[in-house]
Design a protein around this motif. Structure first.
Motif, short mmCIF file in Angstrom:
data_model
loop_
_atom_site.label_atom_id
_atom_site.label_comp_id
_atom_site.label_asym_id
_atom_site.label_seq_id
_atom_site.Cartn_x
_atom_site.Cartn_y
_atom_site.Cartn_z
N GLY A 36 0.80 -1.22 0.00
CA GLY A 36 0.00 0.00 0.00
C GLY A 36 0.83 1.26 0.00
N PHE A 37 2.13 1.14 0.29
CA PHE A 37 2.98 2.32 0.36
C PHE A 37 3.07 3.03 -0.99
N ALA A 38 3.24 2.29 -2.08
CA ALA A 38 3.37 2.90 -3.40
C ALA A 38 2.13 3.71 -3.77
N LYS A 39 0.98 3.24 -3.33
CA LYS A 39 -0.28 3.91 -3.65
C LYS A 39 -0.35 5.32 -3.04
N ILE A 40 0.22 5.51 -1.89
CA ILE A 40 0.15 6.82 -1.21
C ILE A 40 1.41 7.67 -1.43
N ALA A 41 2.45 7.09 -2.01
CA ALA A 41 3.75 7.76 -2.08
C ALA A 41 3.70 9.09 -2.80
N ARG A 42 3.10 9.16 -3.98
CA ARG A 42 3.07 10.42 -4.75
C ARG A 42 2.43 11.56 -3.95
N ARG A 44 1.82 11.69 -0.52
CA ARG A 44 2.17 11.88 0.88
C ARG A 44 3.66 11.87 1.21
N VAL A 45 4.53 11.56 0.23
CA VAL A 45 5.94 11.31 0.53
C VAL A 45 6.87 12.29 -0.20
N HIS A 46 7.88 12.76 0.52
CA HIS A 46 9.05 13.42 -0.05
C HIS A 46 10.22 12.47 0.15
N LEU A 47 11.17 12.49 -0.77
CA LEU A 47 12.37 11.67 -0.64
C LEU A 47 13.58 12.59 -0.61
N ALA A 48 14.41 12.43 0.40
CA ALA A 48 15.65 13.19 0.50
C ALA A 48 16.80 12.23 0.21
N VAL A 49 17.60 12.57 -0.78
CA VAL A 49 18.73 11.75 -1.19
C VAL A 49 20.00 12.41 -0.68
N ASP A 50 20.69 11.73 0.21
CA ASP A 50 21.89 12.27 0.85
C ASP A 50 21.65 13.70 1.36
N GLY A 51 20.47 13.90 1.98
CA GLY A 51 20.16 15.16 2.63
C GLY A 51 19.52 16.22 1.77
N VAL A 52 19.25 15.93 0.48
CA VAL A 52 18.66 16.92 -0.42
C VAL A 52 17.34 16.37 -0.96
N LEU A 53 16.26 17.17 -0.85
CA LEU A 53 14.97 16.73 -1.38
C LEU A 53 15.10 16.49 -2.88
N GLU A 54 14.58 15.37 -3.33
CA GLU A 54 14.69 14.98 -4.75
C GLU A 54 13.30 14.82 -5.33
N THR A 55 13.03 15.51 -6.44
CA THR A 55 11.73 15.40 -7.10
C THR A 55 11.79 14.50 -8.33
N ASP A 56 12.98 14.23 -8.84
CA ASP A 56 13.15 13.38 -10.03
C ASP A 56 13.35 11.93 -9.57
N TRP A 57 12.28 11.15 -9.66
CA TRP A 57 12.33 9.77 -9.18
C TRP A 57 13.09 8.84 -10.12
N THR A 58 13.55 9.36 -11.26
CA THR A 58 14.38 8.55 -12.16
C THR A 58 15.86 8.68 -11.78
N ARG A 59 16.17 9.49 -10.79
CA ARG A 59 17.55 9.73 -10.38
C ARG A 59 18.23 8.41 -10.00
N ILE A 68 16.05 9.29 2.71
CA ILE A 68 15.14 9.48 3.83
C ILE A 68 13.73 9.64 3.28
N VAL A 69 12.80 8.88 3.84
CA VAL A 69 11.39 8.95 3.46
C VAL A 69 10.72 9.87 4.47
N LEU A 70 10.23 11.01 3.95
CA LEU A 70 9.64 12.05 4.80
C LEU A 70 8.17 12.29 4.42
N PRO A 71 7.35 12.68 5.38
CA PRO A 71 5.98 13.07 5.03
C PRO A 71 5.97 14.45 4.37
N ARG A 72 5.10 14.62 3.39
CA ARG A 72 4.91 15.95 2.80
C ARG A 72 4.26 16.84 3.85
#
Length: 76
Positions: A36-42, A44-59, A68-72
């Motif tokens: 169920g996590f994938a269903k809510i990810a877009r 409800r979730v922000h992703l920080a890659v090595d401390g920087v928020l990342e919006t490009d999920w193809t990175r 780091i998986v963070l709540p929006r």
């Protein structure tokens, strides 16, 4: 690292060790651990890659040390 509320809501742990080629693949692997996590990810979730928020999920994640998986957070 998985921040609240996702740690308890989906995974029962605040740290998981997963190998993934990019953030889309990471979300798929997280969904396998917490259905169920994938269903809510877009929405409800922000992703920080090595401390920087990342919006490009193809990175690519080849040289990444931590995601780091963070709540929006809403508001203004």
């Amino acid at each position: 690292m998985i921040m609240p509320p996702f740690d308890k809501e989906f995974f029962g742990a605040e740290r998981l060790s997963l190998d993934a080629g990019n953030l889309f693949e990471l979300i798929e692997k997280l969904d396998a651990q917490g259905p169920g996590f994938a269903k809510i990810a877009r929405a409800r979730v922000h992703l920080a890659v090595d401390g920087v928020l990342e919006t490009d999920w193809t990175r690519p994640l080849a040289d990444v040390r931590e995601v780091i998986v963070l709540p929006r957070v809403g508001g203004g």
